[in-house]
Design a protein around this motif. Structure first.
Motif: not given
Length: 133
Positions: A52-66
């Motif tokens: 949903v967030c990527s469809a509207v244009g909000l950028n996802k951040n790469k995270t390296y978490s558990r």
């Protein structure tokens, strides 16, 4: 340590984390729901929130978490502090939008009709037959 010095506290304010529990209508406020129950969704997943967030244009951040597969980290502000998208001034506005759009996803609308067929196909196996002596 040079990497830690390069990150300012303002960089952390640019990104928000959305956990599926924030939008889940099966959870109580004490269990983590952050939006009204009338607007919440039944058992959302991190993948659905991300879609949903990527469809509207909000950028996802790469995270390296558990818990990388249990949360979505979204960029809310640019480096200069301005909003990425004007319609999302706060984290709550992003959560409410995601909760509104998740039921409209194709995966949610197709599950209602396709679930019965998969159950029927699983029947008819060799259940109950024991080894002959």
């Amino acid at each position: 340590m040079a990497c830690a010095a390069a990150r300012s506290p303002a960089d952390q304010d640019r990104f928000i984390c959305i956990y599926p529990a924030y939008l889940n209508n099966k959870k109580t406020n004490t269990e983590g729901r952050r939006i009204p129950i009338s607007k919440a969704v039944e058992n959302p997943t991190a993948t659905e929130i991300q879609d949903v967030c990527s469809a509207v244009g909000l950028n996802k951040n790469k995270t390296y978490s558990r818990e990388w597969n249990r949360r979505v980290q979204v960029q809310l502000k640019q480096e200069d502090g301005s909003l990425c998208l004007v319609q999302f001034p706060s984290r709550k506005s992003v959560m409410l939008y995601a909760a509104e759009m998740i039921p409209k996803l194709k995966t949610r609308t197709q599950k209602a009709g396709g679930a019965d067929q998969s159950l029927q196909q699983g029947e008819g196996g060799k259940k109950g037959k024991g080894k002959k002596k």
